[in-house]
Design an enzyme around this catalytic site. Structure first.
Site, short mmCIF file in Angstrom:
data_model
loop_
_atom_site.label_atom_id
_atom_site.label_comp_id
_atom_site.label_asym_id
_atom_site.label_seq_id
_atom_site.Cartn_x
_atom_site.Cartn_y
_atom_site.Cartn_z
N ASN A 109 39.41 24.33 -20.52
CA ASN A 109 38.67 23.38 -21.36
C ASN A 109 37.43 23.97 -22.02
O ASN A 109 36.77 23.30 -22.78
CB ASN A 109 38.26 22.15 -20.53
CG ASN A 109 37.37 22.51 -19.36
OD1 ASN A 109 37.48 23.62 -18.82
ND2 ASN A 109 36.50 21.62 -18.98
N GLN A 114 -5.11 3.76 -6.98
CA GLN A 114 -6.25 4.06 -6.11
C GLN A 114 -6.47 5.58 -6.26
O GLN A 114 -5.77 6.38 -5.64
CB GLN A 114 -5.93 3.70 -4.65
CG GLN A 114 -7.09 3.95 -3.70
CD GLN A 114 -6.67 3.90 -2.24
OE1 GLN A 114 -5.51 4.13 -1.91
NE2 GLN A 114 -7.62 3.65 -1.36
N ARG A 139 0.80 13.87 7.47
CA ARG A 139 1.60 14.29 8.62
C ARG A 139 3.05 14.60 8.26
O ARG A 139 3.79 15.16 9.05
CB ARG A 139 1.53 13.19 9.70
CG ARG A 139 0.15 13.07 10.32
CD ARG A 139 -0.07 11.73 11.01
NE ARG A 139 -0.42 10.65 10.08
CZ ARG A 139 -0.79 9.42 10.45
NH1 ARG A 139 -0.83 9.10 11.72
NH2 ARG A 139 -1.10 8.51 9.54
N LEU A 169 0.84 -1.20 0.00
CA LEU A 169 0.00 0.00 0.00
C LEU A 169 0.87 1.25 0.00
O LEU A 169 1.65 1.47 0.93
CB LEU A 169 -0.93 0.00 1.22
CG LEU A 169 -1.79 -1.25 1.40
CD1 LEU A 169 -2.73 -1.07 2.58
CD2 LEU A 169 -2.57 -1.57 0.13
N ALA A 179 -0.45 4.45 -1.57
CA ALA A 179 -1.26 5.48 -2.24
C ALA A 179 -1.49 6.71 -1.38
O ALA A 179 -1.91 7.75 -1.87
CB ALA A 179 -2.61 4.88 -2.65
N ASN A 221 -0.84 -3.16 15.76
CA ASN A 221 -0.92 -3.70 14.41
C ASN A 221 0.22 -3.09 13.60
O ASN A 221 0.32 -1.88 13.48
CB ASN A 221 -2.28 -3.29 13.82
CG ASN A 221 -2.37 -3.56 12.33
OD1 ASN A 221 -1.65 -4.39 11.79
ND2 ASN A 221 -3.28 -2.86 11.67
N LYS A 252 4.58 10.36 0.63
CA LYS A 252 5.33 9.89 1.81
C LYS A 252 6.29 8.74 1.50
O LYS A 252 7.44 8.76 1.92
CB LYS A 252 4.36 9.45 2.91
CG LYS A 252 5.07 8.86 4.11
CD LYS A 252 4.17 8.65 5.30
CE LYS A 252 3.19 7.52 5.11
NZ LYS A 252 2.42 7.26 6.34
N ARG A 264 34.72 15.01 -9.71
CA ARG A 264 33.40 15.11 -10.34
C ARG A 264 33.18 13.94 -11.30
O ARG A 264 34.08 13.15 -11.54
CB ARG A 264 33.29 16.47 -11.02
CG ARG A 264 33.29 17.61 -9.97
CD ARG A 264 33.39 18.96 -10.63
NE ARG A 264 32.41 19.11 -11.69
CZ ARG A 264 32.51 20.00 -12.68
NH1 ARG A 264 33.55 20.82 -12.74
NH2 ARG A 264 31.58 20.07 -13.60
C1 UD1 Z 1 -2.24 1.82 9.65
C2 UD1 Z 1 -3.24 0.86 10.30
C3 UD1 Z 1 -2.92 0.74 11.78
C4 UD1 Z 1 -1.47 0.26 11.95
C5 UD1 Z 1 -0.50 1.16 11.19
C6 UD1 Z 1 0.87 0.55 11.18
C7 UD1 Z 1 -5.35 1.09 9.09
C8 UD1 Z 1 -6.71 1.66 9.13
N1 UD1 Z 1 -4.57 1.38 10.13
O1 UD1 Z 1 -2.42 3.08 10.25
O2 UD1 Z 1 -3.76 -0.19 12.40
O3 UD1 Z 1 -1.13 0.22 13.32
O4 UD1 Z 1 -0.92 1.33 9.82
O5 UD1 Z 1 1.84 1.41 10.67
O6 UD1 Z 1 -5.01 0.38 8.17
N2 UD1 Z 1 -2.73 3.88 2.13
C9 UD1 Z 1 -3.24 3.70 0.85
N3 UD1 Z 1 -4.48 4.14 0.57
C10 UD1 Z 1 -5.29 4.72 1.50
C11 UD1 Z 1 -4.77 4.88 2.81
C12 UD1 Z 1 -3.49 4.45 3.10
O7 UD1 Z 1 -2.55 3.16 -0.01
O8 UD1 Z 1 -6.41 5.06 1.16
C13 UD1 Z 1 -1.37 3.41 2.42
C14 UD1 Z 1 -0.41 4.51 2.86
O9 UD1 Z 1 0.27 5.05 1.74
C15 UD1 Z 1 0.52 3.79 3.81
C16 UD1 Z 1 -0.33 2.65 4.35
O10 UD1 Z 1 -1.41 2.50 3.48
O11 UD1 Z 1 1.63 3.26 3.15
C17 UD1 Z 1 -0.83 2.91 5.77
O12 UD1 Z 1 -1.56 4.10 5.79
P1 UD1 Z 1 -1.42 5.15 6.95
O13 UD1 Z 1 -2.31 6.29 6.67
O14 UD1 Z 1 0.01 5.45 7.21
O15 UD1 Z 1 -2.04 4.30 8.15
P2 UD1 Z 1 -1.78 4.46 9.69
O16 UD1 Z 1 -2.60 5.57 10.23
O17 UD1 Z 1 -0.35 4.48 9.99
CA CA Z 2 1.47 4.55 8.74
#
Ligand code: UD1
Ligand code: CA
Length: 454
Positions: A386, A73, A16, A9, A11, A170, A23, A333
């Site tokens: 040069n 996505q 933050r 994942l 997307a 998690n 990110k 260089r």
């Molecule tokens: C998520 C978990 C949380 C876990 C934590 C671990 C969920 C709801 N929560 O929270 O339980 O403890 O990771 O680090 O899953 N992303 C997408 N599409 C979206 C949303 C997110 O691709 O619509 C991707 C983000 O780019 C990222 C990952 O999913 O790489 C996690 O998303 P993030 O928003 O960082 O979740 P957390 O709040 O950290």
């Molecule tokens: Ca995260």
């Protein structure tokens, strides 16, 4: 290669981070976070990897390149929704799918492998990788039932005060049986604090159907640290640097001060090389044995042989052969190729040039677009001219030539083998072998000049 298939994942925007860059493209120890995750999956032997991109999709897709399949996505509606995007690509898969997050750069291939193997062994429908964090703030908490099994995962923003006290979190990394995963995703809603489709909700749904849910706890919580902010990125960077440094020291490299030594993951360093503080060795670089590197030296994409000494040097996209000594204050260089036993001293810049074996560039040189033979002695302040403001030209200097101090070699020009250039010369014509070229105005002394001035 194992039968492992992953969805990574990547997307999310990473709100933050407060960044224009997605990110997962932020770098930790010289490598983007998503790259770290792809590498861990590949190291674990994954057969297929599917990266879900969204925010900054073009950029992330470009970074992923040919390494993985990509799905988009378009709207980031949550991690559960993100996984759904991979459904079509997985049409013909019916086994285990691992879901990884692109923001966990500390994950190792070993841990990915362990999670996969334990999931298969447990014959569960879903297995979550958990970790006990010293500070669980921001993570989804693992809520276990009285018998110790995982009941559900509660997001930080949805947790009660009591649930927030739980330090088992998690990691965002799971294995699922694919058909069960997509069936359960149909039941995931978005009635929560963030209005998102949460992937972790799948666990509670599967459990409700009486399916086996399993958990694997990481021995080292650091491996599962997620990066949501710049402070967490800095922490991940520090851990990755420390890991690499420990690996190098264990393999026979001396680091005078590991805390101020920054060596990228892919860099190799030979035995008995000593690295002084404030040294960076980055990208596709290698350093041989018995070198002394630093203090305050930076190499990027540099190939360095054995027995090289370099202090206060910046070298990028360059090659340095055995026994070369450099510094202080040297800039190499791109395409600087330095042969064996060359000596490069203070305040010297070399670009797109070949420097032959044993030649000496001891102080204050600019050498650009030059083919220099072996045994050449470049006097202090010598430069290759040069560039005429439009085009670049090459300078050729033969073996054992002696170029006197403060000479300009105006390219294109050739200085023959064994020839001498008088100090202060501006050389615009080729110099034949074994001749002396004097290219400066003759000195004139004016007698009684001071008397006349009075
Ligand atoms: C998520 C978990 C949380 C876990 C934590 C671990 C969920 C709801 N929560 O929270 O339980 O403890 O990771 O680090 O899953 N992303 C997408 N599409 C979206 C949303 C997110 O691709 O619509 C991707 C983000 O780019 C990222 C990952 O999913 O790489 C996690 O998303 P993030 O928003 O960082 O979740 P957390 O709040 O950290
Ligand atoms: Ca995260």
């Amino acid at each position: 290669m194992s039968d492992l298939v992953t969805i990574i994942l990547a997307a999310g925007k990473g709100t933050r981070m407060k960044s224009k860059l997605p990110k997962v493209l932020h770098k930790a120890a010289g490598k983007s976070m998503v790259q770290h995750v792809i590498d861990a999956a590949k190291h674990a032997g994954a057969r297929r990897n599917i990266v879900v991109v969204g925010f900054g999709a073009d950029m992330v897709q470009k970074a992923v390149g040919e390494q993985a399949e990509v799905v988009v996505q378009a709207e980031q509606l949550g991690t559960g929704h993100a996984v759904l995007m991979a459904k079509d690509k997985l049409e013909n898969e019916h086994g285990t799918v691992m879901v990884l997050c692109g923001d966990t750069p500390l994950l190792t291939g070993e841990l990915v492998k362990k999670l996969y193997e334990e999931h298969v062994k447990a014959q569960a429908k879903a297995t979550v990788l958990t970790a006990v964090m010293p500070d669980a703030t921001g993570y989804g908490r693992i809520i276990r039932s009285a018998d110790g099994s995982v009941a559900k995962i509660v997001e930080d923003k949805d947790a009660t005060d009591e649930e927030k006290k739980v330090r088992e979190v998690n990691s965002g990394i799971y294995c699922f049986e694919k058909d069960d995963l997509f069936e359960a995703l149909k039941s995931v809603g978005c009635d929560n604090a963030q209005g998102e489709y949460y992937l972790p909700d799948v666990l509670e749904i599967l459990r409700g159907k009486g399916e086996k849910i399993w958990a694997v706890a990481a021995d080292d919580y650091e491996e599962t640290l997620g990066v949501n902010s710049r402070a967490q990125l800095a922490n991940a960077e520090k851990i990755l640097r420390r890991r690499k440094n420990e690996e190098l020291m264990a393999s026979g490299v001396t680091l005078m001060d590991p805390a101020s030594t920054f060596i990228d993951d892919g860099v190799t360093i030979g035995r008995d090389t000593v690295i002084y503080p404030f040294t960076w060795i980055e990208g596709d670089s290698s350093v041989g044995e018995d070198c002394v590197i630093g203090p305050s030296t930076r190499f990027s994409d540099a190939k360095i042989g054995n027995g090289v000494t370099a202090q206060f040097v910046y070298g990028h996209e360059c090659e340095i052969d055995d026994g070369v000594t450099m510094g202080p204050y040297v800039h190499l260089r791109p395409n600087a190729k330095i042969s064996k036993n060359v000596k490069i001293g203070n305040f010297v810049e070399v670009k797109n040039s070949n420097i032959g074996e044993g030649s000496k560039l001891p102080h204050l040189q600019y050498i650009g677009d030059c083919d220099m033979g072996s045994g050449v002695n470049m006097g202090c302040g010598t430069i290759t001219v040069n560039y005429d403001g439009k085009k670049k030209y090459r300078t050729t200097i033969g073996n054992n030539a002696f170029v006197g101090c403060n000479s300009n070699l105006v390219a294109p020009v050739t200085v023959g083998d064994g020839s001498y250039i008088a100090a202060g010369s501006t050389i615009t014509q080729n110099v034949p072998e074994n001749e002396l070229a004097v290219g400066r105005a003759r000195q004139k002394n004016i007698p009684h000049w001071l008397d006349k001035r009075k």
